[in-house]
Design a protein around this motif. Structure first.
Motif, PDB file in Angstrom:
ATOM      1  N   LEU A  58     -10.204   1.689  14.036  1.00  0.00           N
ATOM      2  CA  LEU A  58      -9.698   2.756  13.184  1.00  0.00           C
ATOM      3  C   LEU A  58      -9.142   3.806  14.126  1.00  0.00           C
ATOM      4  CD1 LEU A  58      -9.338   4.144  10.423  1.00  0.00           C
ATOM      5  CD2 LEU A  58     -11.636   5.109  10.727  1.00  0.00           C
ATOM      6  N   ARG A  59      -7.859   4.068  14.008  1.00  0.00           N
ATOM      7  CA  ARG A  59      -7.153   4.888  14.988  1.00  0.00           C
ATOM      8  C   ARG A  59      -6.392   6.003  14.286  1.00  0.00           C
ATOM      9  NH1 ARG A  59      -2.841   1.513  18.269  1.00  0.00           N
ATOM     10  NH2 ARG A  59      -4.768   0.506  18.922  1.00  0.00           N
ATOM     11  N   ALA A  60      -6.286   7.149  14.940  1.00  0.00           N
ATOM     12  CA  ALA A  60      -5.430   8.220  14.449  1.00  0.00           C
ATOM     13  C   ALA A  60      -3.984   7.835  14.735  1.00  0.00           C
ATOM     14  CB  ALA A  60      -5.771   9.540  15.134  1.00  0.00           C
ATOM     15  N   GLY A  61      -3.221   7.547  13.681  1.00  0.00           N
ATOM     16  CA  GLY A  61      -1.822   7.197  13.847  1.00  0.00           C
ATOM     17  C   GLY A  61      -0.924   8.417  13.769  1.00  0.00           C
ATOM     18  N   LYS A  62       0.372   8.188  13.904  1.00  0.00           N
ATOM     19  CA  LYS A  62       1.328   9.299  13.906  1.00  0.00           C
ATOM     20  C   LYS A  62       1.310  10.066  12.584  1.00  0.00           C
ATOM     21  CE  LYS A  62       3.055   8.122  17.975  1.00  0.00           C
ATOM     22  NZ  LYS A  62       2.240   6.935  18.252  1.00  0.00           N
ATOM     23  N   SER A  63       1.106   9.371  11.462  1.00  0.00           N
ATOM     24  CA  SER A  63       1.151  10.020  10.153  1.00  0.00           C
ATOM     25  C   SER A  63      -0.184  10.054   9.438  1.00  0.00           C
ATOM     26  CB  SER A  63       2.179   9.311   9.261  1.00  0.00           C
ATOM     27  OG  SER A  63       3.468   9.356   9.838  1.00  0.00           O
ATOM     28  N   ILE A  78      -1.853  -5.536  15.012  1.00  0.00           N
ATOM     29  CA  ILE A  78      -1.324  -5.268  13.678  1.00  0.00           C
ATOM     30  C   ILE A  78      -1.887  -3.911  13.275  1.00  0.00           C
ATOM     31  CG2 ILE A  78      -1.260  -5.962  11.255  1.00  0.00           C
ATOM     32  CD1 ILE A  78      -1.982  -8.800  12.138  1.00  0.00           C
ATOM     33  N   ALA A  79      -1.004  -2.955  13.001  1.00  0.00           N
ATOM     34  CA  ALA A  79      -1.431  -1.604  12.623  1.00  0.00           C
ATOM     35  C   ALA A  79      -1.100  -1.363  11.153  1.00  0.00           C
ATOM     36  CB  ALA A  79      -0.750  -0.563  13.495  1.00  0.00           C
ATOM     37  N   VAL A  80      -2.130  -1.033  10.368  1.00  0.00           N
ATOM     38  CA  VAL A  80      -1.963  -0.848   8.922  1.00  0.00           C
ATOM     39  C   VAL A  80      -2.300   0.594   8.559  1.00  0.00           C
ATOM     40  CG1 VAL A  80      -2.533  -1.744   6.641  1.00  0.00           C
ATOM     41  CG2 VAL A  80      -2.819  -3.217   8.659  1.00  0.00           C
ATOM     42  N   PRO A  81      -1.312   1.428   8.194  1.00  0.00           N
ATOM     43  CA  PRO A  81      -1.634   2.784   7.729  1.00  0.00           C
ATOM     44  C   PRO A  81      -2.499   2.713   6.464  1.00  0.00           C
ATOM     45  CG  PRO A  81       0.718   2.549   8.175  1.00  0.00           C
ATOM     46  CD  PRO A  81       0.134   1.172   8.197  1.00  0.00           C
ATOM     47  N   VAL A  82      -3.537   3.554   6.415  1.00  0.00           N
ATOM     48  CA  VAL A  82      -4.445   3.502   5.263  1.00  0.00           C
ATOM     49  C   VAL A  82      -4.482   4.800   4.475  1.00  0.00           C
ATOM     50  CG1 VAL A  82      -5.892   1.689   6.241  1.00  0.00           C
ATOM     51  CG2 VAL A  82      -6.432   4.088   6.724  1.00  0.00           C
ATOM     52  N   ALA A  83      -3.827   5.839   4.967  1.00  0.00           N
ATOM     53  CA  ALA A  83      -3.757   7.105   4.240  1.00  0.00           C
ATOM     54  C   ALA A  83      -2.566   7.885   4.775  1.00  0.00           C
ATOM     55  CB  ALA A  83      -5.036   7.918   4.400  1.00  0.00           C
ATOM     56  N   ARG A  96       0.839  -1.187   0.000  1.00  0.00           N
ATOM     57  CA  ARG A  96       0.000   0.000   0.000  1.00  0.00           C
ATOM     58  C   ARG A  96       0.879   1.243   0.000  1.00  0.00           C
ATOM     59  NH1 ARG A  96      -5.312  -1.202   1.166  1.00  0.00           N
ATOM     60  NH2 ARG A  96      -5.727   1.012   1.553  1.00  0.00           N
ATOM     61  N   SER A  97       0.441   2.274  -0.684  1.00  0.00           N
ATOM     62  CA  SER A  97       1.225   3.501  -0.787  1.00  0.00           C
ATOM     63  C   SER A  97       1.370   4.206   0.553  1.00  0.00           C
ATOM     64  CB  SER A  97       0.568   4.450  -1.795  1.00  0.00           C
ATOM     65  OG  SER A  97      -0.750   4.781  -1.389  1.00  0.00           O
ATOM     66  N   SER A  98       0.488   3.916   1.496  1.00  0.00           N
ATOM     67  CA  SER A  98       0.543   4.550   2.812  1.00  0.00           C
ATOM     68  C   SER A  98       1.583   3.920   3.723  1.00  0.00           C
ATOM     69  CB  SER A  98      -0.840   4.513   3.471  1.00  0.00           C
ATOM     70  OG  SER A  98      -1.428   3.233   3.349  1.00  0.00           O
ATOM     71  N   GLY A  99       2.247   2.846   3.268  1.00  0.00           N
ATOM     72  CA  GLY A  99       3.349   2.302   4.049  1.00  0.00           C
ATOM     73  C   GLY A  99       3.091   0.913   4.586  1.00  0.00           C
ATOM     74  N   PRO A 100       4.125   0.298   5.190  1.00  0.00           N
ATOM     75  CA  PRO A 100       4.004  -1.064   5.697  1.00  0.00           C
ATOM     76  C   PRO A 100       3.179  -1.131   6.975  1.00  0.00           C
ATOM     77  CG  PRO A 100       6.142  -0.157   6.272  1.00  0.00           C
ATOM     78  CD  PRO A 100       5.478   0.854   5.378  1.00  0.00           C
ATOM     79  N   ALA A 101       2.708  -2.335   7.273  1.00  0.00           N
ATOM     80  CA  ALA A 101       2.015  -2.596   8.536  1.00  0.00           C
ATOM     81  C   ALA A 101       3.039  -2.923   9.613  1.00  0.00           C
ATOM     82  CB  ALA A 101       1.023  -3.743   8.369  1.00  0.00           C
ATOM     83  N   LEU A 108      -5.782   1.228  10.360  1.00  0.00           N
ATOM     84  CA  LEU A 108      -6.637   0.134  10.783  1.00  0.00           C
ATOM     85  C   LEU A 108      -5.802  -0.776  11.676  1.00  0.00           C
ATOM     86  CD1 LEU A 108      -8.729  -0.876   7.643  1.00  0.00           C
ATOM     87  CD2 LEU A 108      -9.577   0.096   9.788  1.00  0.00           C
ATOM     88  N   VAL A 109      -6.313  -1.030  12.868  1.00  0.00           N
ATOM     89  CA  VAL A 109      -5.556  -1.795  13.854  1.00  0.00           C
ATOM     90  C   VAL A 109      -6.373  -3.008  14.261  1.00  0.00           C
ATOM     91  CG1 VAL A 109      -4.403  -1.741  16.099  1.00  0.00           C
ATOM     92  CG2 VAL A 109      -4.491   0.334  14.689  1.00  0.00           C
TER      93      VAL A 109
END
Length: 352
Positions: free
Chosen positions: A150-155, A83-88, A57-62, A159-160
């Protein structure tokens, strides 16, 4: 559509959410996690302190979060807790972050239905993790044995997938009564998925300095969080004096934060920083043009000066005869937000 879905950048956030919920984590063991990675079509990398899953995914690795010093007392045999997956990957400003979170919410909700839990982690995320500076909203689709958040991540939004037990065990144990022992707010609806959900105790502010800090943190992030969650909060504050507990403030927040003041006649709100509709024309759509006279428009995501607002509210409450923090009361009406029953743990104020 590519055979390896994990490397398919066309997979929507909703589709990803469905695949995460359906994954068999097999007790969150190392073997189980490697099987999940293979099932999702992701490459496993041990090149860092914690395993990284290359999703394409373009938003980065999990990222996999292993059980360490801060997690071990809350687990029951698990080797990993999420497992945290950046989605945007939106711009870092609060407005862009909130908009990206809201867009992700719409996609996941379309795929999984309404979340059973919503809220804000405040300044302390699960297992004592630090949270983004702009706000810390989250939504959960609670299940057994796993929960999707669905969590606000650092960037940007993430999806966690997490084992339900450890995450809830951690949260439940934070309600120890010490000031700031738990932050943010937590809301649950009547979804049958919430059967058996436990709620921690709260804490009580013991000084006006504590109220100023907790209220400032809350108000500073509030419009970004309500925008991200797509909810509107209406929160009256009552001030108990020697005779009664009249309404002092009305906090209204959707995509902007507006606060009205119902000051007694013997104090000067203007001297304390309050303005009128002429000073804050945006508030006309919230409170009307005439009554209450005194109000402030604090702005949208990223704009409120939380500490200054809190100082103004505390000074006004004390001028109105509220002598102790326990006499500044959050109205019970604030506990009902779009079908969720909400507890404002981070404020440390009584509700009535």
């Amino acid at each position: 559509m590519n055979e390896q879905r994990g490397s398919d950048v066309r997979e929507s956030i909703g589709e990803l959410a469905q695949r995460l919920v359906a994954a068999d984590t097999d007790g969150w063991t190392p073997e189980g996690m490697k099987a999940v990675a293979a099932e999702l079509g992701w490459a496993w990398s041990d090149s860092s302190d914690a395993p990284v899953l290359i999703t394409g995914r373009s938003s980065g690795p999990a990222r996999l979060r292993p059980v360490g010093e801060y997690e071990k007392r809350y687990v029951d045999g698990e080797s990993y807790v999420e497992i945290a997956v950046p989605v945007a990957a939106p711009a870092p400003d609060a407005a862009a972050q909130a908009a990206a979170f809201r867009a992700a919410k719409e996609e996941v909700t379309a795929a999984l239905g309404e979340p059973s839990v919503m809220g804000s982690h405040g300044d302390m995320g699960p297992f004592y993790d630090s949270e983004p500076h702009w706000g810390a909203p989250f939504l959960r689709w609670r299940g057994r044995p796993n929960t999707l958040e669905l969590r606000a991540g650092k960037s940007g939004p993430e999806l966690v997938l997490q084992p339900t037990g450890p995450a809830e065990n951690w949260f439940w144990r934070q309600g120890v009564g010490e000031e700031h022992s738990i932050s943010g707010f937590f809301g649950s609806n009547r979804d049958e998925a919430n059967i058996g959900l436990g709620f921690p105790g709260g804490w009580t502010a013991r000084s006006w300095e504590t109220v100023t800090r907790s209220l400032g943190d809350f108000l500073g992030a509030l419009p970004a969080e309500t925008t991200a969650l797509a909810v509107r909060i209406g929160m009256p504050f009552y001030g108990r004096d020697s005779r009664s507990a009249p309404l002092l403030f009305d906090v209204a927040c959707g995509d902007r934060l507006s606060i009205a003041c119902f000051a007694p006649d013997d104090i000067d709100p203007a001297a304390l920083g309050w303005g009128t509709v002429a000073d804050h024309p945006h508030t006309a759509s919230v409170f009307g043009d005439d009554d209450p006279v005194w109000r402030v428009d604090a702005g949208g995501p990223g704009e409120p000066k939380g500490h200054a607002l809190a100082e103004m509210l505390v000074a006004t409450a004390r001028a109105a005869g509220v002598s102790d923090p326990t006499d500044l009361i959050v109205g019970g009406e604030a506990g009902y937000v779009d079908g969720y029953h909400v507890t404002y743990y981070g404020l440390g104020l009584p509700t009535g």
